[in-house]
Design an enzyme around this catalytic site. Structure first.
Site, PDB file in Angstrom:
ATOM      1  N   ASP A  44       0.980  -1.332   0.147  1.00  0.00           N
ATOM      2  CA  ASP A  44      -0.070   0.198   0.015  1.00  0.00           C
ATOM      3  C   ASP A  44       1.005   1.127   0.023  1.00  0.00           C
ATOM      4  O   ASP A  44       1.594   1.397   1.143  1.00  0.00           O
ATOM      5  CB  ASP A  44      -0.947   0.227   1.109  1.00  0.00           C
ATOM      6  CG  ASP A  44      -1.736   1.094   1.128  1.00  0.00           C
ATOM      7  OD1 ASP A  44      -2.901   0.948   0.804  1.00  0.00           O
ATOM      8  OD2 ASP A  44      -1.461   2.337   1.662  1.00  0.00           O
ATOM      9  N   TYR A  49       3.035   9.745  -0.671  1.00  0.00           N
ATOM     10  CA  TYR A  49       4.155   9.304  -0.006  1.00  0.00           C
ATOM     11  C   TYR A  49       5.277   9.308  -0.386  1.00  0.00           C
ATOM     12  O   TYR A  49       6.629   9.254   0.283  1.00  0.00           O
ATOM     13  CB  TYR A  49       3.918   7.299   0.278  1.00  0.00           C
ATOM     14  CG  TYR A  49       2.585   7.207   1.026  1.00  0.00           C
ATOM     15  CD1 TYR A  49       1.834   8.010   1.761  1.00  0.00           C
ATOM     16  CD2 TYR A  49       2.285   5.928   1.143  1.00  0.00           C
ATOM     17  CE1 TYR A  49       0.447   7.731   2.337  1.00  0.00           C
ATOM     18  CE2 TYR A  49       1.041   5.503   1.781  1.00  0.00           C
ATOM     19  CZ  TYR A  49       0.312   6.441   2.521  1.00  0.00           C
ATOM     20  OH  TYR A  49      -0.786   5.933   3.002  1.00  0.00           O
ATOM     21  N   LYS A  74      -2.765   5.970  -4.157  1.00  0.00           N
ATOM     22  CA  LYS A  74      -3.942   6.929  -4.109  1.00  0.00           C
ATOM     23  C   LYS A  74      -3.617   8.127  -4.568  1.00  0.00           C
ATOM     24  O   LYS A  74      -2.512   8.690  -4.794  1.00  0.00           O
ATOM     25  CB  LYS A  74      -3.850   7.233  -2.384  1.00  0.00           C
ATOM     26  CG  LYS A  74      -3.861   5.845  -1.771  1.00  0.00           C
ATOM     27  CD  LYS A  74      -3.885   6.085   0.071  1.00  0.00           C
ATOM     28  CE  LYS A  74      -3.812   4.853   0.671  1.00  0.00           C
ATOM     29  NZ  LYS A  74      -2.214   4.438   0.798  1.00  0.00           N
ATOM     30  N   HIS A 107      -7.439   9.660  -1.897  1.00  0.00           N
ATOM     31  CA  HIS A 107      -6.779   9.710  -0.510  1.00  0.00           C
ATOM     32  C   HIS A 107      -7.475  10.717   0.236  1.00  0.00           C
ATOM     33  O   HIS A 107      -7.682  10.033   1.425  1.00  0.00           O
ATOM     34  CB  HIS A 107      -5.340  10.248  -0.968  1.00  0.00           C
ATOM     35  CG  HIS A 107      -4.522   9.763   0.167  1.00  0.00           C
ATOM     36  ND1 HIS A 107      -3.023   9.843  -0.089  1.00  0.00           N
ATOM     37  CD2 HIS A 107      -4.712   9.599   1.423  1.00  0.00           C
ATOM     38  CE1 HIS A 107      -2.355   9.548   1.051  1.00  0.00           C
ATOM     39  NE2 HIS A 107      -3.435   9.500   2.087  1.00  0.00           N
TER      40      HIS A 107
END
Length: 283
Positions: A44, A49, A74, A107
């Protein structure tokens, strides 16, 4: 590994390996490789990120068939919108260097969510994404957006652990057979959770650590859980939860731990503005 069937018929491993706050250009690559070697088949990540490149490289270098690995990414808030989401999806595919993404999520559900969802529905029809879902949707946000979606979310990824069990949104999600995915499944190291008498008593009974008891509760309750660690041993032990089963009474005891309070309230004033200024996603 145990799998769940999503409402679109696709299969998802009930435990995934999260890479939030693990740096790109090496650390995420090593962590994902270790996770895959330990038996994880669900990774994930997210545009925000900033480590999609490392995730994709580790998957390609793992020697495991791509079809065996479930990859989630996301769409960040700045790409909520129809044209923006098309660019965001293309960017994630390019950074991951993969032909498709197994699950793609909105997200943060603010702004032109409906436009972004339309782009995601089209990407799903084109085979670029296999399943689509949302993240951080409260009851209010769900009721604002989801009734307007043609395809209902396969998952809603929200904060979840024994102290914050999201009972209200889970009841609403049952209507669309949307699965709950847990971020902060171990309470982000919350001592009130990890040292709770119910958890430690069960850990002693089953010869497990407190984190394993918590993760076992979550998967046994049908929650897709996403523990994160860069420690090789902890990566392995987080997956070692399928050799015991909590009793119905033990499950109910943990359910009674729910406080109804988490660390993030998607409906709080100023959340959207704070998130919009937090990250800038560049091509």
């Amino acid at each position: 590994m145990k799998y769940l069937i999503l409402n679109d018929g696709n299969k998802i491993p009930i435990i995934g390996f999260g890479v939030f706050m693990i740096p790109n250009d090496g650390p995420t690559y090593e962590a994902v490789l270790n996770a895959l070697k330990s038996g994880y088949r669900h990774i994930d990540t997210a545009a925000a990120y900033f480590n999609e490149e490392d995730v994709g490289k580790a998957i390609r270098d793992s020697g495991i068939d791509r079809e065996e690995i479930f990859v989630t990414s996301k769409l960040w808030l700045s790409d909520n919108g129809y044209e923006e989401a098309k660019r965001g999806i293309a960017r994630s595919l390019r950074k991951l260097n993969l032909d498709y993404i197994d699950l793609y999520l909105i997200h943060q559900p603010y702004g032109d969510v409906e436009g972004a969802w339309k782009a995601m529905e089209e990407a799903k029809a084109e085979g670029k994404i296999h399943s689509i879902g949302v993240s951080n949707m409260s009851v209010a946000l769900w009721n604002k957006f989801v009734p307007h979606f043609n395809i209902k979310p396969a998952v809603n990824q929200v904060e979840f652990n024994p102290l914050f069990q999201q009972k209200e949104i889970r009841a609403l999600m049952k209507e669309t057979d949307t699965k709950l995915e847990a971020w902060y499944p171990l309470g982000h190291g919350d001592a009130n959770l990890l040292s709770h008498e119910i958890i430690t008593t069960l850990a002693n009974k089953y010869g497990k650590n407190p984190g394993q008891i918590i993760l076992r509760f979550e998967v046994q309750d049908g929650v897709i859980t996403l523990p994160k660690s860069t420690n090789k041993e902890r990566i392995k032990t987080n997956l070692d939860i399928f050799d015991f089963t909590l009793t119905n009474e033990e499950m109910e005891a943990i359910r009674q731990m729910d406080t109804g309070k988490g660390s993030h309230n998607p409906d709080a004033p100023g959340v959207e503005e704070r998130l919009r200024s937090a990250f800038v996603i560049e091509d």
